[in-house]
Scaffold this motif. Structure first.
Motif, PDB file in Angstrom:
ATOM      1  N   HIS A 142       0.820  -1.217   0.000  1.00 46.38           N
ATOM      2  CA  HIS A 142       0.000   0.000   0.000  1.00 46.38           C
ATOM      3  C   HIS A 142       0.848   1.258   0.000  1.00 46.38           C
ATOM      4  CE1 HIS A 142      -2.323  -3.186   2.010  1.00 46.38           C
ATOM      5  NE2 HIS A 142      -3.392  -2.608   1.526  1.00 46.38           N
ATOM      6  N   VAL A 143       0.386   2.241  -0.749  1.00 50.19           N
ATOM      7  CA  VAL A 143       0.916   3.602  -0.672  1.00 50.19           C
ATOM      8  C   VAL A 143      -0.021   4.390   0.233  1.00 50.19           C
ATOM      9  CG1 VAL A 143       1.464   5.715  -1.948  1.00 50.19           C
ATOM     10  CG2 VAL A 143       1.865   3.462  -2.999  1.00 50.19           C
ATOM     11  N   THR A 144       0.526   4.953   1.313  1.00 49.53           N
ATOM     12  CA  THR A 144      -0.283   5.710   2.258  1.00 49.53           C
ATOM     13  C   THR A 144       0.574   6.781   2.927  1.00 49.53           C
ATOM     14  OG1 THR A 144      -1.638   5.591   4.269  1.00 49.53           O
ATOM     15  CG2 THR A 144       0.164   4.021   4.082  1.00 49.53           C
ATOM     16  N   ASP A 145      -0.061   7.857   3.369  1.00 49.06           N
ATOM     17  CA  ASP A 145       0.658   8.882   4.121  1.00 49.06           C
ATOM     18  C   ASP A 145       0.234   8.882   5.589  1.00 49.06           C
ATOM     19  OD1 ASP A 145      -1.867   9.947   4.015  1.00 49.06           O
ATOM     20  OD2 ASP A 145      -1.292  11.871   3.148  1.00 49.06           O
ATOM     21  N   ASP A 146      -0.330   7.765   6.054  1.00 53.82           N
ATOM     22  CA  ASP A 146      -0.786   7.645   7.437  1.00 53.82           C
ATOM     23  C   ASP A 146       0.414   7.438   8.357  1.00 53.82           C
ATOM     24  OD1 ASP A 146      -1.857   6.890   9.910  1.00 53.82           O
ATOM     25  OD2 ASP A 146      -3.548   5.839   8.996  1.00 53.82           O
ATOM     26  N   ALA A 147       0.914   8.520   8.947  1.00 51.15           N
ATOM     27  CA  ALA A 147       2.125   8.457   9.761  1.00 51.15           C
ATOM     28  C   ALA A 147       1.956   7.532  10.960  1.00 51.15           C
ATOM     29  CB  ALA A 147       2.514   9.857  10.228  1.00 51.15           C
ATOM     30  N   MET A 148       0.792   7.561  11.590  1.00 55.09           N
ATOM     31  CA  MET A 148       0.588   6.744  12.781  1.00 55.09           C
ATOM     32  C   MET A 148       0.555   5.261  12.433  1.00 55.09           C
ATOM     33  SD  MET A 148       0.558   7.421  15.937  1.00 55.09           S
ATOM     34  CE  MET A 148       0.601   6.286  17.320  1.00 55.09           C
ATOM     35  N   LEU A 149       0.073   4.931  11.250  1.00 55.77           N
ATOM     36  CA  LEU A 149       0.058   3.525  10.838  1.00 55.77           C
ATOM     37  C   LEU A 149       1.485   3.019  10.637  1.00 55.77           C
ATOM     38  CD1 LEU A 149      -1.972   1.258  10.245  1.00 55.77           C
ATOM     39  CD2 LEU A 149      -1.829   1.894   7.827  1.00 55.77           C
ATOM     40  N   PHE A 150       2.355   3.842  10.046  1.00 60.12           N
ATOM     41  CA  PHE A 150       3.760   3.472   9.934  1.00 60.12           C
ATOM     42  C   PHE A 150       4.365   3.263  11.321  1.00 60.12           C
ATOM     43  CE2 PHE A 150       3.622   5.133   5.567  1.00 60.12           C
ATOM     44  CZ  PHE A 150       4.444   4.225   4.913  1.00 60.12           C
ATOM     45  N   ALA A 151       4.055   4.170  12.239  1.00 57.40           N
ATOM     46  CA  ALA A 151       4.631   4.089  13.578  1.00 57.40           C
ATOM     47  C   ALA A 151       4.158   2.837  14.314  1.00 57.40           C
ATOM     48  CB  ALA A 151       4.268   5.341  14.371  1.00 57.40           C
ATOM     49  N   ARG A 152       2.864   2.605  14.317  1.00 59.58           N
ATOM     50  CA  ARG A 152       2.323   1.452  15.045  1.00 59.58           C
ATOM     51  C   ARG A 152       2.765   0.139  14.401  1.00 59.58           C
ATOM     52  NH1 ARG A 152      -3.726   1.409  15.708  1.00 59.58           N
ATOM     53  NH2 ARG A 152      -3.174  -0.239  17.183  1.00 59.58           N
ATOM     54  N   GLY A 153       2.837   0.124  13.085  1.00 61.01           N
ATOM     55  CA  GLY A 153       3.293  -1.087  12.412  1.00 61.01           C
ATOM     56  C   GLY A 153       4.739  -1.403  12.748  1.00 61.01           C
ATOM     57  N   ALA A 154       5.592  -0.389  12.762  1.00 59.33           N
ATOM     58  CA  ALA A 154       7.001  -0.597  13.099  1.00 59.33           C
ATOM     59  C   ALA A 154       7.167  -1.072  14.533  1.00 59.33           C
ATOM     60  CB  ALA A 154       7.782   0.691  12.887  1.00 59.33           C
ATOM     61  N   ALA A 155       6.284  -0.631  15.411  1.00 55.01           N
ATOM     62  CA  ALA A 155       6.349  -1.015  16.820  1.00 55.01           C
ATOM     63  C   ALA A 155       5.695  -2.368  17.098  1.00 55.01           C
ATOM     64  CB  ALA A 155       5.687   0.054  17.681  1.00 55.01           C
ATOM     65  N   GLY A 156       5.072  -2.961  16.089  1.00 57.53           N
ATOM     66  CA  GLY A 156       4.335  -4.208  16.325  1.00 57.53           C
ATOM     67  C   GLY A 156       3.146  -3.993  17.226  1.00 57.53           C
ATOM     68  N   ASP A 157       2.525  -2.817  17.093  1.00 56.97           N
ATOM     69  CA  ASP A 157       1.474  -2.397  18.025  1.00 56.97           C
ATOM     70  C   ASP A 157       0.069  -2.587  17.454  1.00 56.97           C
ATOM     71  OD1 ASP A 157       0.804  -1.066  20.572  1.00 56.97           O
ATOM     72  OD2 ASP A 157       0.085   0.575  19.302  1.00 56.97           O
ATOM     73  N   ILE A 158      -0.052  -3.323  16.351  1.00 59.27           N
ATOM     74  CA  ILE A 158      -1.364  -3.541  15.757  1.00 59.27           C
ATOM     75  C   ILE A 158      -1.717  -5.016  15.915  1.00 59.27           C
ATOM     76  CG2 ILE A 158      -2.812  -3.264  13.716  1.00 59.27           C
ATOM     77  CD1 ILE A 158      -0.744  -1.277  12.641  1.00 59.27           C
ATOM     78  N   ALA A 159      -2.540  -5.323  16.879  1.00 59.42           N
ATOM     79  CA  ALA A 159      -2.952  -6.706  17.130  1.00 59.42           C
ATOM     80  C   ALA A 159      -3.835  -7.201  15.988  1.00 59.42           C
ATOM     81  CB  ALA A 159      -3.699  -6.793  18.453  1.00 59.42           C
ATOM     82  N   PRO A 160      -3.872  -8.528  15.761  1.00 58.63           N
ATOM     83  CA  PRO A 160      -4.681  -9.058  14.661  1.00 58.63           C
ATOM     84  C   PRO A 160      -6.144  -8.622  14.702  1.00 58.63           C
ATOM     85  CG  PRO A 160      -3.223 -10.757  15.475  1.00 58.63           C
ATOM     86  CD  PRO A 160      -3.075  -9.583  16.405  1.00 58.63           C
ATOM     87  N   GLU A 161      -6.722  -8.527  15.894  1.00 58.20           N
ATOM     88  CA  GLU A 161      -8.126  -8.121  15.970  1.00 58.20           C
ATOM     89  C   GLU A 161      -8.300  -6.655  15.583  1.00 58.20           C
ATOM     90  OE1 GLU A 161      -6.441  -8.197  20.223  1.00 58.20           O
ATOM     91  OE2 GLU A 161      -6.375  -9.456  18.415  1.00 58.20           O
TER      92      GLU A 161
END
Length: 208
Positions: free
Chosen positions: A65-84
């Motif tokens: 995906h191409v996105t400018d969602d800064a928080m999504l980049f941050a949370r993804g890098a931190a492993g902070d997005i649970a499967p649910e």
């Protein structure tokens, strides 16, 4: 060219993983499609496990995906997005096993043509089987670029000395201070806290 992106993959139980990644893109195909995308996930990552051939029915499939969602980049890098949580951010596309972000600028559904690996990473050469545009790309500012750089640092705390990471964060901080909006500020501060915790763990384990 390396494209900073968000990659979604699905495991054998249907759980979605969302992770930032910088795939290499090659050329332009018909209809202004990128002809080939190469992913290079770390061997310890969930993306690697989901892409590895033979692991499950969704092996070798991803959406870039191409996105400018800064928080999504941050949370993804931190492993902070649970499967649910990830499940609420994606939707199915026509091809079995693919989940794309509901909110993004552009997406590419890809399938692995070739998978190889070394001691650190896998190299997954993919062909594009579908793509779409969700909404126009508004653009990046320097703070968004700084967040992406900080997100990359957050995934490298086991490879880069803590002192060097601190120096890089101090270099990036003025870019955020001068050009950020609320989302970029939140994302950068979140990444700084994440990096501090990871560096502390590395030092405690004797790897720093």
């Amino acid at each position: 060219m390396i494209l900073e992106s968000i990659v979604t993959t699905v495991d054998g139980n249907g759980r979605v993983n969302i992770a930032p990644m910088g795939p290499t893109v090659q050329g332009n195909g018909p209809g202004d499609l990128i002809a080939e995308i190469t992913l290079r996930p770390f061997g310890s990552s969930t993306t690697y496990a989901n892409l590895k051939p033979g692991n499950h029915q969704n092996s070798g499939k991803a959406v870039v995906h191409v996105t400018d969602d800064a928080m999504l980049f941050a949370r993804g890098a931190a492993g902070d997005i649970a499967p649910e949580q990830a499940a609420k951010l994606v939707t199915s596309i026509d091809h079995h096993g693919y989940r794309r972000l509901i909110d993004c600028h552009r997406w590419f559904a890809v399938e692995a043509d070739h998978f190889s690996e070394d001691d650190l990473r896998a190299t997954v050469i993919c062909r594009i089987i579908d793509s779409g545009v969700v909404r126009p790309f508004f653009g990046f500012n320097r703070a968004k670029h700084a967040v992406i750089e900080a997100a990359i640092l957050a995934t490298r705390t086991h490879l880069i000395a803590a002192e060097k990471i601190d120096q890089e964060l101090e270099r990036l901080r003025p870019l955020v201070d001068k050009t950020c909006g609320p989302q970029e500020r939140e994302a950068f501060d979140f990444l700084v806290r994440t990096i501090e915790k990871r560096c502390s763990r590395e030092r405690t384990s004797g790897h720093g």
